[in-house]
Scaffold this active site. Structure first.
Site, short mmCIF file in Angstrom:
data_model
loop_
_atom_site.label_atom_id
_atom_site.label_comp_id
_atom_site.label_asym_id
_atom_site.label_seq_id
_atom_site.Cartn_x
_atom_site.Cartn_y
_atom_site.Cartn_z
N SER A 1 1.60 6.57 2.62
CA SER A 1 2.30 7.69 3.28
C SER A 1 3.53 8.01 2.87
O SER A 1 4.22 7.32 1.92
CB SER A 1 2.79 6.97 4.65
OG SER A 1 1.67 6.53 5.37
N SER B 1 5.07 -1.17 4.07
CA SER B 1 5.12 -2.46 4.50
C SER B 1 5.22 -3.40 3.19
O SER B 1 4.39 -3.35 2.54
CB SER B 1 3.94 -2.97 5.44
OG SER B 1 3.86 -2.03 6.38
N GLU C 1 -8.56 -0.84 6.28
CA GLU C 1 -7.28 -0.93 7.44
C GLU C 1 -7.58 -0.76 8.73
O GLU C 1 -7.13 -1.59 9.58
CB GLU C 1 -6.41 0.13 7.10
CG GLU C 1 -5.16 0.06 7.77
CD GLU C 1 -4.03 1.23 7.26
OE1 GLU C 1 -4.21 2.43 6.95
OE2 GLU C 1 -2.82 1.01 7.68
N GLU D 1 -3.72 10.01 18.53
CA GLU D 1 -4.37 11.37 18.45
C GLU D 1 -5.56 11.26 17.56
O GLU D 1 -6.69 11.84 17.55
CB GLU D 1 -3.35 12.32 18.31
CG GLU D 1 -2.42 12.52 19.44
CD GLU D 1 -1.28 11.60 19.49
OE1 GLU D 1 -1.06 10.71 18.77
OE2 GLU D 1 -0.66 11.45 20.80
N GLN E 1 0.72 -1.24 -0.07
CA GLN E 1 0.06 -0.09 0.00
C GLN E 1 0.77 1.28 -0.12
O GLN E 1 1.49 1.44 1.12
CB GLN E 1 -0.93 -0.09 1.33
CG GLN E 1 -1.85 1.38 1.49
CD GLN E 1 -1.94 1.26 2.99
OE1 GLN E 1 -1.55 0.52 3.94
NE2 GLN E 1 -3.05 2.22 3.41
#
Ligand SMILES: Cc1cc2nc3c(=O)[nH]c(=O)nc-3n(C[C@H](O)[C@H](O)[C@H](O)COP(=O)(O)OP(=O)(O)OC[C@H]3O[C@@H](n4cnc5c(N)ncnc54)[C@H](O)[C@@H]3O)c2cc1C
Length: 412
Positions: free
Chosen positions: A137, A169, A252, A380, A134
């Site tokens: 990021s 990953s 996810e 968060e 994936q």
């Protein structure tokens, strides 16, 4: 909340247990993992073993229980996937290699791909013949994924990709990937994105492994220089990539809700086996108080998981308990591991599974538990989700939401 399997669920559990008993290696003890039985062989060797097991699992119909039958699934409600996973954790199965492909990429392809694409890509993913990763990021875009800068520029029937992803990953062994990139920098940040899938062997892709604190290298930096993707491999409309990415991310969050690791029973076992300067740890009042705190927390997480399971068993979609479960269990794993280190004193520095207390599981958990608080949504961000969607509090401040991306600081 219902703690028991229904009759059908119990029958399925028995079937899964019997199949696993015949085809998977049983654990020698609660602490054993595939890595501790075969130290140093988790990389490519692990992948080959995982592929062999996955292909048997797919043949037996256990690889994607909730998928439609035409793609090799059994069209069962998601609770059956949970039951199978619970049974599989009793065995030494090299896990993780196919979770992204089956849990996130294929559901996205099912939602946005053509029939021909589903026919081409779903069966090899299910059998473990093709591994997916994936590519979301970036160094400046994690929680704020819509801030990503990797560019996708149209060139005839192709798109040309330039930029960089990070924390990918399994990119080093992946055959294929899903990618979200910026196709229109003049649009607001959520609106100028387009979603693709691609071949990881395409010219112009460079994968560099990142060394982790545990010594392993599970994830990577991935660089793109003029990588060409045919327009036929676009998922969703041009500029509608954010909506497609949300489909992936919803899956996810469901996948990462199920964290694994030593739990209360194990830390209680460690306290019983440990002797402190003034006697057995289990007789020490301060230790007992700490254990009581951990017991309360672990039971809370366990019961929250039962809520998720009850919802799944009734055919409902789990609600915010999935975010609450992940938020609490990530920090709890870290707490348990840190306390286990305190109890072990100087011998806590040993992390070789062959010599460390309880096969080094607490040491492994200490190294890996911080990532549980980041991957699939940081603490968060989960708090923001709970605040906004559960408690109905005012939303996080998002001043850049409607500003053209190229007018933002750092945007191009
Ligand atoms: C084990 C692991 C595997 C991963 N695998 C993949 C993968 O396969 N593919 C992929 O694309 N990515 C992957 N990631 C990356 C992951 O998605 C990101 O790390 C995650 O989204 C957080 O982004 P970041 O690291 O950029 O941190 P940032 O988003 O920069 O966050 C830094 C800090 O700021 C806080 N913060 C950020 N925004 C807010 C806000 N609005 N309010 C309050 N606090 C805020 C965060 O909580 C955090 O504490 C993986 C990460 C891990 C740990």
């Amino acid at each position: 909340m219902d703690f028991d399997d229904t009759r059908e669920e119990a029958a399925f559990r028995a079937e899964a247990r019997q199949w696993l008993g015949a085809h998977a290696e049983p654990k020698r003890g609660a602490f054993e993992t595939w890595q501790s039985r075969y130290p140093g062989r988790e990389g490519w060797d692990g992948l080959e073993r995982a592929k062999a097991f996955q292909s048997r699992k797919a043949e037996a119909g256990f690889a994607a229980l909730h998928w439609p039958a035409e793609w090799g699934g059994r069209a069962l409600p998601p609770i059956y996937q949970v039951i199978y996973s619970q049974e599989e954790t009793r065995f030494l199965v090299p896990r993780g290699y196919f979770e992204i492909g089956l849990g996130m990429c294929m559901p996205t392809l099912f939602a946005y791909g053509t029939e021909a694409q589903k026919r081409r890509y779903a069966p090899p993913a299910l059998r473990g013949d093709e591994v997916w990763c994936q590519l979301f990021s970036e160094p400046g875009a994690g929680s704020d994924l819509a801030g990503l800068r990797t560019r996708a520029q149209r060139d005839g029937g192709d798109w040309v990709i330039n930029g960089q992803k990070i924390w990918t990953s399994g990119a080093h062994w992946a055959d294929r990937a899903i990618l979200v990139a910026r196709s229109d920098p003049k649009a607001a940040k959520h609106k100028g994105l387009t979603f693709f899938f691609l071949d990881m062997k395409s010219p112009g892709i460079e994968t560099r492994r990142i060394k982790q604190i545990s010594g392993a290298s599970h994830f990577n930096e991935v660089y793109f220089t003029d990588v060409r993707i045919p327009d036929s491999q676009r998922l969703g409309a041009v500029g509608a990539g954010w909506g497609v990415a949300i489909t992936t991310l919803m899956n996810e969050r469901l996948t990462s809700g199920d964290l694994r690791g030593p739990d209360f029973e194990e830390i209680f076992g460690l306290a019983r086996a440990t002797t402190l300067e003034d006697g057995p740890a289990i007789a020490n009042a301060a230790v007992r108080e700490r254990l009581a705190d951990l017991y309360v927390k672990t039971q809370g997480v366990r019961l929250t998981r039962f809520r998720t399971m009850t919802a799944l068993s009734r055919g409902e979609t789990p609600g915010p308990e999935n975010s609450i479960g992940k938020l609490v269990s990530g920090a709890m794993l870290q707490d348990i591991a840190a306390y286990a280190m305190d109890l072990q004193g100087a011998s806590g520095v040993l992390n070789d599974p062959q010599v460390a207390e309880m096969a080094g599981q607490f040491q492994a958990m200490l190294m890996s538990s911080p990532s549980a608080r980041i991957a699939g949504g940081t603490d968060e961000i989960l708090r923001n989700i709970i605040a906004e969607r559960v408690l109905g509090l005012p939303p996080d401040i998002r001043v850049d939401k409607d500003v053209p991306f190229n007018k933002l600081a750092g945007g191009r």
